[in-house]
Design an enzyme around this catalytic site. Sequence first.
Site, PDB file in Angstrom:
ATOM      1  N   GLU A   1      14.018 -15.540   1.241  1.00 22.32           N
ATOM      2  CA  GLU A   1      14.207 -16.624   2.213  1.00 22.32           C
ATOM      3  C   GLU A   1      13.279 -17.795   1.888  1.00 22.32           C
ATOM      4  OE1 GLU A   1      13.306 -14.799   5.969  1.00 22.32           O
ATOM      5  OE2 GLU A   1      15.113 -13.557   5.929  1.00 22.32           O
TER       6      GLU A   1
ATOM      7  N   ASP B   1       0.826  -1.201   0.000  1.00 24.48           N
ATOM      8  CA  ASP B   1       0.000   0.000   0.000  1.00 24.48           C
ATOM      9  C   ASP B   1       0.870   1.266   0.000  1.00 24.48           C
ATOM     10  OD1 ASP B   1      -2.844   0.967   0.409  1.00 24.48           O
ATOM     11  OD2 ASP B   1      -1.885   1.946   2.106  1.00 24.48           O
TER      12      ASP B   1
END
Length: 556
Positions: free
Chosen positions: A266, A217
């Site tokens: 990751e 956002d």
Amino acid sequence: MTSDIDPRQPLTHQPLDPTWWRQAAVYQIYPRSFADANGDGIGDLRGIISRVPYLERLGIDAVWLSPFYPSALADGGYDVADYRDVDPRIGTLDEFDEMVAALHAAGIRVIVDIVPNHSSDQHVWFQEALAAGPGSPERARYVFRDGLGPDGSQPPADWESMFGGLAWTRVPDGQWYLHLFAKEQPDFNWDNEEVREDFRRTLRFWSDRGVDGFRIDVAHALAKELGDSLPTQAEIDAITEPGAHPLWDRDEVHEVYADWRKVFDEYTPPRIAVAEAWVTTPRRPRYASAEGLGQAFNFDLLEADFDAGQFRTIIADNLALSAASGSSTTWVFSNHDVVRHATRYALPARNGSTAKQGRDWLLSGGTEPVADVALGLRRARAATLLMLGLPGSAYLYQGEELGLPEVADIPAAERQDPTFFRSPGVDVGRDGCRVPLPWTREGTSFGFGDGGAHLPQPRTFGELSVQAQDGAPGSTLELYRAALALRRELQTDETLEWVPGRADVLHFTRPNGWHVMTNFGTDAVPLPDGEVLLTSEPLPGGVLPGATTAWVRAAV
Ligand code: GLC
Ligand code: CA
């Protein structure tokens, strides 16, 4: 740390493909208005779970969920009180896991909304900041300043918030805090390491739960240059140099996203992100770079008129831009912030500012100018079929597959959007595109839920409902289904080639002989040779009428 997708949640389409997002069709769910399973008038996660078969049949590759986090709803959930939980009115974390499992089992990936520029004023950190007082580490997580004038009663600067009114609010001990949006949305201080660490934690929290990606956002906010003496709004407005604005689109914001990229990587496959960044076109690739968020919304088509020339320039420019960033391009016509495209295209063209045009029209209560509803829908269908033929990702907004119009006549007493309350007479806000979806022809809230809808639905929603359109030849729902199914089959390299022709017709081919032709004009035009696969309207006499798109397969 590596977290593979839970094997109990199989994705039917190459679960570990790291490039799945590049040409995905992503469907935005505004959870409070999608489906209400427990009949309290608010859409919920159980409602989404119950509609997974609908989403699977629609043929989308991923859903993006607007915020479902605990929130006082000062801004439709974009005021987040807890980033790592579900609003009890919407569901529970267990239901969230169940929803992800159900979507994954249906081959649909899940993107959630991250709101990093500001929290809710109900967030525990903001409450702690209020309690702890000036100069405290708790206050340093937000942007607090002393006021001006002998008693500090003047705001630190005269800045205006995005929703109208002042961007500073005073707290009881006399200090002021910054909020670029509503006063219930205090801005974080992104120079603060605790803030950075907390968002890394949030990204891992949802990634560990199997979420595939994030929509960021107002990604162009966050970093701010706030020296001791703040410029005035007029001084800020005069800044034109890229990167020089103290509040928006500062270069330092990319350090945050480079850091997030390490978190995304990751995971296997890496989590994806798409930036909501309302920046100038040349500034967009940096948000979309592989070292950053990886993808960014391109809102250019959303501003354009239904006009061949405008579309062509925008498409060509954005394909060039995405090639420069290494990302794929994105296309959007509608979302929870803008007047729905079936309505925008029902209004007279206004030089590539249809979003603003739509807002002005709402101010008149949807009466001025008179909307040509049939033409608007016809153009919207043609535009969508064009978009679904373009290289890159297509972002769809719930209800556009039903051809829903903007709801213009919501009574003032029922409006919810802060824009309406903070800018009286200037902007009626965004409730008109957030009206709960109609699932059935009749019944309480047209099948949205047993307890009515939290925003009033017009009577016309019955004939636009899923039930009314399901299996109906030529319905907008069936057009979307057919287009999305074919798109999966036809999807090919991220390039196109223009076929020259009339100025009011766009015609391009993809490398596998897939022709997309849109007639923006009014005179019918001949189709390219080949097998007609799908058209947005019937083809009387075998030629392409005005405001219509055709997909044709030719031998290569
Ligand atoms: C984004 C959202 C919008 C929200 C604003 C503040 O623009 O899409 O709905 O009001 O950010 O969070
Ligand atoms: Ca509910």
